[in-house]
Scaffold this motif. Structure first.
Motif, PDB file in Angstrom:
ATOM      1  N   ALA A   1       3.726 -10.847  -3.236  1.00  0.00           N
ATOM      2  CA  ALA A   1       2.355 -10.434  -3.530  1.00  0.00           C
ATOM      3  C   ALA A   1       1.479 -10.510  -2.285  1.00  0.00           C
ATOM      4  N   ALA A   2       1.709 -11.506  -1.441  1.00  0.00           N
ATOM      5  CA  ALA A   2       0.904 -11.650  -0.228  1.00  0.00           C
ATOM      6  C   ALA A   2       1.118 -10.468   0.711  1.00  0.00           C
ATOM      7  N   ILE A   3       2.374 -10.100   0.936  1.00  0.00           N
ATOM      8  CA  ILE A   3       2.665  -8.957   1.805  1.00  0.00           C
ATOM      9  C   ILE A   3       2.084  -7.682   1.210  1.00  0.00           C
ATOM     10  N   ALA A   4       2.320  -7.492  -0.084  1.00  0.00           N
ATOM     11  CA  ALA A   4       1.833  -6.277  -0.733  1.00  0.00           C
ATOM     12  C   ALA A   4       0.310  -6.181  -0.668  1.00  0.00           C
TER      13      ALA A   4
ATOM     14  N   ARG B   1      -7.307   6.597   1.525  1.00  0.00           N
ATOM     15  CA  ARG B   1      -7.741   6.204   0.187  1.00  0.00           C
ATOM     16  C   ARG B   1      -6.721   6.561  -0.891  1.00  0.00           C
ATOM     17  N   ARG B   2      -6.133   7.733  -0.815  1.00  0.00           N
ATOM     18  CA  ARG B   2      -5.199   8.152  -1.864  1.00  0.00           C
ATOM     19  C   ARG B   2      -3.955   7.264  -1.870  1.00  0.00           C
ATOM     20  N   PHE B   3      -3.401   7.021  -0.698  1.00  0.00           N
ATOM     21  CA  PHE B   3      -2.254   6.126  -0.620  1.00  0.00           C
ATOM     22  C   PHE B   3      -2.648   4.703  -1.017  1.00  0.00           C
ATOM     23  N   GLY B   4      -3.881   4.335  -0.728  1.00  0.00           N
ATOM     24  CA  GLY B   4      -4.348   3.002  -1.087  1.00  0.00           C
ATOM     25  C   GLY B   4      -4.377   2.786  -2.585  1.00  0.00           C
ATOM     26  N   VAL B   5      -4.801   3.813  -3.327  1.00  0.00           N
ATOM     27  CA  VAL B   5      -4.818   3.703  -4.791  1.00  0.00           C
ATOM     28  C   VAL B   5      -3.398   3.526  -5.324  1.00  0.00           C
ATOM     29  N   ALA B   6      -2.458   4.286  -4.763  1.00  0.00           N
ATOM     30  CA  ALA B   6      -1.057   4.136  -5.183  1.00  0.00           C
ATOM     31  C   ALA B   6      -0.534   2.742  -4.840  1.00  0.00           C
TER      32      ALA B   6
ATOM     33  N   GLY C   1      -1.649   0.159  -7.418  1.00  0.00           N
ATOM     34  CA  GLY C   1      -0.783   0.190  -8.595  1.00  0.00           C
ATOM     35  C   GLY C   1       0.549  -0.487  -8.348  1.00  0.00           C
ATOM     36  N   SER C   2       1.105  -0.276  -7.164  1.00  0.00           N
ATOM     37  CA  SER C   2       2.378  -0.927  -6.826  1.00  0.00           C
ATOM     38  C   SER C   2       2.217  -2.439  -6.735  1.00  0.00           C
ATOM     39  N   LEU C   3       1.074  -2.888  -6.229  1.00  0.00           N
ATOM     40  CA  LEU C   3       0.810  -4.326  -6.148  1.00  0.00           C
ATOM     41  C   LEU C   3       0.802  -4.959  -7.537  1.00  0.00           C
ATOM     42  N   VAL C   4       0.184  -4.279  -8.492  1.00  0.00           N
ATOM     43  CA  VAL C   4       0.160  -4.794  -9.869  1.00  0.00           C
ATOM     44  C   VAL C   4       1.580  -4.858 -10.433  1.00  0.00           C
ATOM     45  N   LEU C   5       2.374  -3.833 -10.153  1.00  0.00           N
ATOM     46  CA  LEU C   5       3.750  -3.813 -10.659  1.00  0.00           C
ATOM     47  C   LEU C   5       4.589  -4.932 -10.041  1.00  0.00           C
ATOM     48  N   VAL C   6       4.358  -5.222  -8.765  1.00  0.00           N
ATOM     49  CA  VAL C   6       5.068  -6.341  -8.133  1.00  0.00           C
ATOM     50  C   VAL C   6       4.760  -7.641  -8.865  1.00  0.00           C
ATOM     51  N   GLY C   7       3.484  -7.849  -9.168  1.00  0.00           N
ATOM     52  CA  GLY C   7       3.108  -9.068  -9.884  1.00  0.00           C
ATOM     53  C   GLY C   7       3.757  -9.157 -11.250  1.00  0.00           C
ATOM     54  N   VAL C   8       3.766  -8.048 -11.979  1.00  0.00           N
ATOM     55  CA  VAL C   8       4.399  -8.043 -13.301  1.00  0.00           C
ATOM     56  C   VAL C   8       5.892  -8.335 -13.174  1.00  0.00           C
TER      57      VAL C   8
END
Length: 349
Positions: free
Chosen positions: A109-112, A124-129, A132-139
């Motif tokens: 999570a820290a790296i992500a 910005r567009r890649f940042g939004v994606a 979402g990937s950061l949330v999935l890593v946490g899950v």
């Protein structure tokens, strides 16, 4: 209260993911793949026209530096505080190989989070994606039962703080990127001399003292380690541990000691050795696991013993203590051990 919510979230997510092989594979994928996706987004952003300027690319570099800083912080924290992984404390099923280090905090999570912060500002567009990937890593990390939700949140916060810590250097990084692309370095606006420059002699002397102190400390640790190793070599000329533990060392489940429910001072446990670590002070830490719990058995230079092998089942006996620094229970010192199960639980008379 937070600990209770932490545990319930882990049990709920892990129970759902572990309910079928397909969902278990999904959890394993979420625990790792989204982080790789963020790294790929970083590479795409670097080559994208929208973020091709040195100024925007500097955000990406700051994200990488922040991730490295968060990793170093996590390594340092692991030497001062240990939080057991969820699969050691809860009735859950670990869906990944069981890590032996502390659960706090999640380096994934820290790296992500640090890389995501750079992507949000650079593209910005890649940042939004990436968010979402950061949330999935946490899950995923919680779902496979290797981390608590608070571990993920603290890890994400550490990544963002690492990113913020390197933001003041963004101007220098942008000029270095420009120099690498064009071969020319733009001049930074002239600024009045800072505190370090005004007192460079004082700071230089402090730096020399720090280096000298660090060198002396390293030498002292090295000398101590040599003495400890000499004591350990001497142990090979001593008689081995007895075939069975003395009667005053009561046979106790590992979980009873790990849960803080054992009230005596002398105990014998039977468990599997999952980690053998040689410390700088000459001690050897053995991670001994039983069903759903673990303790640490510590071999001291003053009571030298030959350590067992990883994966070996042993019967170990020693003095029960709680290590407040690492927040674990241990046999310290380990008085003796024998391979296999040499004693068995006796029913009460």
């Amino acid at each position: 209260m937070i600990a209770g919510v932490d545990a319930r979230i882990v049990q709920t997510l892990n129970g759902w993911f572990a309910g079928s092989s397909l969902r278990a594979d999904l959890a394993r994928t979420l625990a790792i793949a989204p982080l790789l996706a963020i790294v790929c987004l970083l590479a795409f952003a670097w080559g994208s026209r929208r973020s091709a300027s040195p100024d925007r690319r500097s955000y990406l570099v700051v994200g990488v530096l922040g991730a490295l800083a968060a990793l170093l912080l996590n390594v340092g924290l692991g030497h001062f505080y240990f939080r057991p992984r969820p699969f050691l404390e809860l009735n859950v099923r670990a869906l990944l190989p069981k890590p032996a280090d502390s659960s706090l905090f999640s380096d994934h999570a820290a790296i992500a989070a640090s890389l995501t912060a750079g992507l949000v500002l650079a593209h910005r567009r890649f940042g939004v994606a990436a968010v979402g990937s950061l949330v999935l890593v946490g899950v995923g990390r919680v779902g496979v039962a290797v981390q608590y939700p608070t571990d993920v949140l603290v890890g994400a916060a550490a990544g963002v703080l690492g990113f913020v810590a390197f933001l003041p250097a963004r101007g220098v990084i942008a000029r270095l990127i420009e120099a690498g692309l064009t071969g020319k370095v733009s001049q930074a606006p002239a600024n009045p001399p800072g505190l370090v420059e005004r007192h460079r002699r004082v700071f230089g002397a402090l730096a020399l003292i720090t280096v000298a102190a660090a060198g002396y400390g390293a030498r002292a640790l090295e000398d101590h380690g040599r003495v400890a190793e000499a004591n350990r070599l001497e142990s090979f000329y001593r008689r081995p541990s007895p075939a069975q533990p003395p009667l005053e060392y009561a046979l106790t489940p590992v979980a009873t000691i790990a849960g803080g429910h054992f009230r005596s001072t002398h105990a014998t446990v039977v468990g599997d050795v999952t980690q053998v670590t040689r410390e700088l002070d000459g001690d050897i830490h053995l991670r001994v696991e039983g069903p759903g719990a673990f303790i640490v058995a510590e071999i001291m230079p003053e009571l030298p013993l030959s350590p067992p092998h990883i994966g070996q089942r042993i019967t170990a006996w020693g003095i029960v203590r709680h290590d407040g620094l690492h927040n674990w229970w241990e046999l310290h010192p380990l008085v003796g051990w024998r391979p296999g199960t040499v004693v068995s639980f006796q029913p009460p008379l």
